[in-house]
Design a protein around this motif. Structure first.
Motif, PDB file in Angstrom:
ATOM      1  N   LYS A  83       0.819  -1.215   0.000  1.00  0.00           N
ATOM      2  CA  LYS A  83       0.000   0.000   0.000  1.00  0.00           C
ATOM      3  C   LYS A  83       0.853   1.264   0.000  1.00  0.00           C
ATOM      4  CE  LYS A  83      -4.126  -2.038   1.921  1.00  0.00           C
ATOM      5  NZ  LYS A  83      -5.115  -2.067   2.979  1.00  0.00           N
ATOM      6  N   LEU A  84       1.951   1.225   0.730  1.00  0.00           N
ATOM      7  CA  LEU A  84       2.849   2.392   0.759  1.00  0.00           C
ATOM      8  C   LEU A  84       3.499   2.622  -0.613  1.00  0.00           C
ATOM      9  CD1 LEU A  84       4.548   1.932   4.234  1.00  0.00           C
ATOM     10  CD2 LEU A  84       2.916   3.714   3.587  1.00  0.00           C
TER      11      LEU A  84
ATOM     12  N   GLN B 230      11.578   2.845   1.327  1.00  0.00           N
ATOM     13  CA  GLN B 230      12.734   2.266   2.030  1.00  0.00           C
ATOM     14  C   GLN B 230      13.323   3.263   3.028  1.00  0.00           C
ATOM     15  OE1 GLN B 230      13.630  -0.854   1.960  1.00  0.00           O
ATOM     16  NE2 GLN B 230      12.182  -1.380   0.354  1.00  0.00           N
ATOM     17  N   VAL B 231      13.416   4.520   2.617  1.00  0.00           N
ATOM     18  CA  VAL B 231      13.950   5.565   3.502  1.00  0.00           C
ATOM     19  C   VAL B 231      13.104   5.661   4.770  1.00  0.00           C
ATOM     20  CG1 VAL B 231      14.228   8.074   3.734  1.00  0.00           C
ATOM     21  CG2 VAL B 231      15.097   6.914   1.712  1.00  0.00           C
ATOM     22  N   ILE B 232      11.788   5.581   4.614  1.00  0.00           N
ATOM     23  CA  ILE B 232      10.891   5.666   5.772  1.00  0.00           C
ATOM     24  C   ILE B 232      11.108   4.486   6.710  1.00  0.00           C
ATOM     25  CG2 ILE B 232       8.465   5.600   6.516  1.00  0.00           C
ATOM     26  CD1 ILE B 232       9.574   8.321   5.372  1.00  0.00           C
ATOM     27  N   PHE B 233      11.217   3.284   6.163  1.00  0.00           N
ATOM     28  CA  PHE B 233      11.410   2.118   7.028  1.00  0.00           C
ATOM     29  C   PHE B 233      12.778   2.139   7.715  1.00  0.00           C
ATOM     30  CE2 PHE B 233       7.652   0.240   5.026  1.00  0.00           C
ATOM     31  CZ  PHE B 233       7.028  -0.273   6.160  1.00  0.00           C
TER      32      PHE B 233
ATOM     33  N   PHE C 229      -0.157   3.223  13.944  1.00  0.00           N
ATOM     34  CA  PHE C 229       1.099   3.056  13.217  1.00  0.00           C
ATOM     35  C   PHE C 229       0.906   3.212  11.712  1.00  0.00           C
ATOM     36  CE2 PHE C 229       4.548   0.474  11.333  1.00  0.00           C
ATOM     37  CZ  PHE C 229       5.636   1.158  11.860  1.00  0.00           C
ATOM     38  N   LYS C 230      -0.191   2.697  11.204  1.00  0.00           N
ATOM     39  CA  LYS C 230      -0.475   2.786   9.767  1.00  0.00           C
ATOM     40  C   LYS C 230      -0.575   4.258   9.337  1.00  0.00           C
ATOM     41  CE  LYS C 230      -3.946   1.372   6.371  1.00  0.00           C
ATOM     42  NZ  LYS C 230      -5.221   0.684   6.187  1.00  0.00           N
ATOM     43  N   SER C 231      -1.290   5.059  10.095  1.00  0.00           N
ATOM     44  CA  SER C 231      -1.411   6.497   9.787  1.00  0.00           C
ATOM     45  C   SER C 231      -0.056   7.172   9.865  1.00  0.00           C
ATOM     46  CB  SER C 231      -2.369   7.182  10.757  1.00  0.00           C
ATOM     47  OG  SER C 231      -3.660   6.679  10.585  1.00  0.00           O
TER      48      SER C 231
ATOM     49  N   SER D  78       4.368   9.735   7.205  1.00  0.00           N
ATOM     50  CA  SER D  78       5.824   9.806   7.005  1.00  0.00           C
ATOM     51  C   SER D  78       6.184   9.736   5.534  1.00  0.00           C
ATOM     52  CB  SER D  78       6.514   8.659   7.762  1.00  0.00           C
ATOM     53  OG  SER D  78       6.282   8.778   9.134  1.00  0.00           O
ATOM     54  N   VAL D  79       5.529   8.829   4.802  1.00  0.00           N
ATOM     55  CA  VAL D  79       5.791   8.705   3.361  1.00  0.00           C
ATOM     56  C   VAL D  79       5.370   9.991   2.649  1.00  0.00           C
ATOM     57  CG1 VAL D  79       5.146   7.478   1.245  1.00  0.00           C
ATOM     58  CG2 VAL D  79       5.699   6.192   3.312  1.00  0.00           C
TER      59      VAL D  79
END
Length: 194
Positions: free
Chosen positions: A34-35, A54-57, A73-75, A80-81
């Motif tokens: 989804k991201l 990837q940067v976010i994770f 966490f999903k929000s 963040s993305v």
């Protein structure tokens, strides 16, 4: 099969805070598709979208001990993305140079200048035409604006062709003189108008 697939988000975030790599992997695989779709919607480039996610994770792993398990966490991930995408787009705009702009989006300054100047010339000429004697004004408008020939005007107004030509000459001479007197910018365009 992923070992933590049945755990809820809150439990996974609690485990992630303690450095549990399996909890991190589960959150990663749970939200990755989804991201990626979300990022791709903004960027229209799979590689760029993947890099953004990837940067976010990576950042989440780095700040894992500060995560709030009571927060959605999903929000948090999607926000963040989104912020990462906005930063990326903002940076791309800063790095944009004139050479990066495709030719089809460039506007010719000469063309814009010509259009503005022509419009000013047209407005000024229209105002000056109003100051011509009525007969000259009528003949000039029929000839230059309506496109009638001197012969057609002569027939329409019951005048001789010679008189019509004389009115056109006098009106044109007056307008050229006034326009040249008012501004030198119109000089090259006078040839187009008269």
């Amino acid at each position: 099969m992923r070992p933590l697939i049945n755990q809820n988000e809150k439990e996974l975030v609690r485990s992630l805070r303690q450095g549990d790599m399996k909890a991190f992997d589960e959150l990663y695989y749970r939200y990755l598709p989804k991201l990626l779709g979300f990022a791709y919607n903004y960027l229209s480039d799979e590689m760029e979208a993947e890099e953004t996610v990837q940067v976010i994770f990576i950042k989440i792993w780095e700040v894992r001990n500060t995560l709030d398990e009571n927060r959605n966490f999903k929000s948090y991930l999607f926000q963040s993305v989104k912020n990462q995408l906005l930063n990326k787009l903002r940076n791309q705009k800063r790095n944009c140079t004139i050479e990066d702009i495709p030719e089809m989006y460039c506007v010719s300054t000469e063309n814009v200048f010509e259009k503005i100047t022509y419009k000013e010339l047209e407005d000024t000429a229209a105002e000056l035409i109003k100051h011509l004697p009525k007969a000259q004004q009528k003949v000039f408008v029929l000839n230059k604006i309506d496109g009638l020939s001197p012969e057609e005007i002569a027939i329409r107004l019951s005048l001789s062709k010679r008189t019509v030509e004389h009115h056109i000459y006098l009106a044109t001479k007056f307008l050229k003189g006034e326009l040249i007197h008012k501004t030198s910018l119109y000089g090259p365009l006078l040839l187009l108008f008269f």
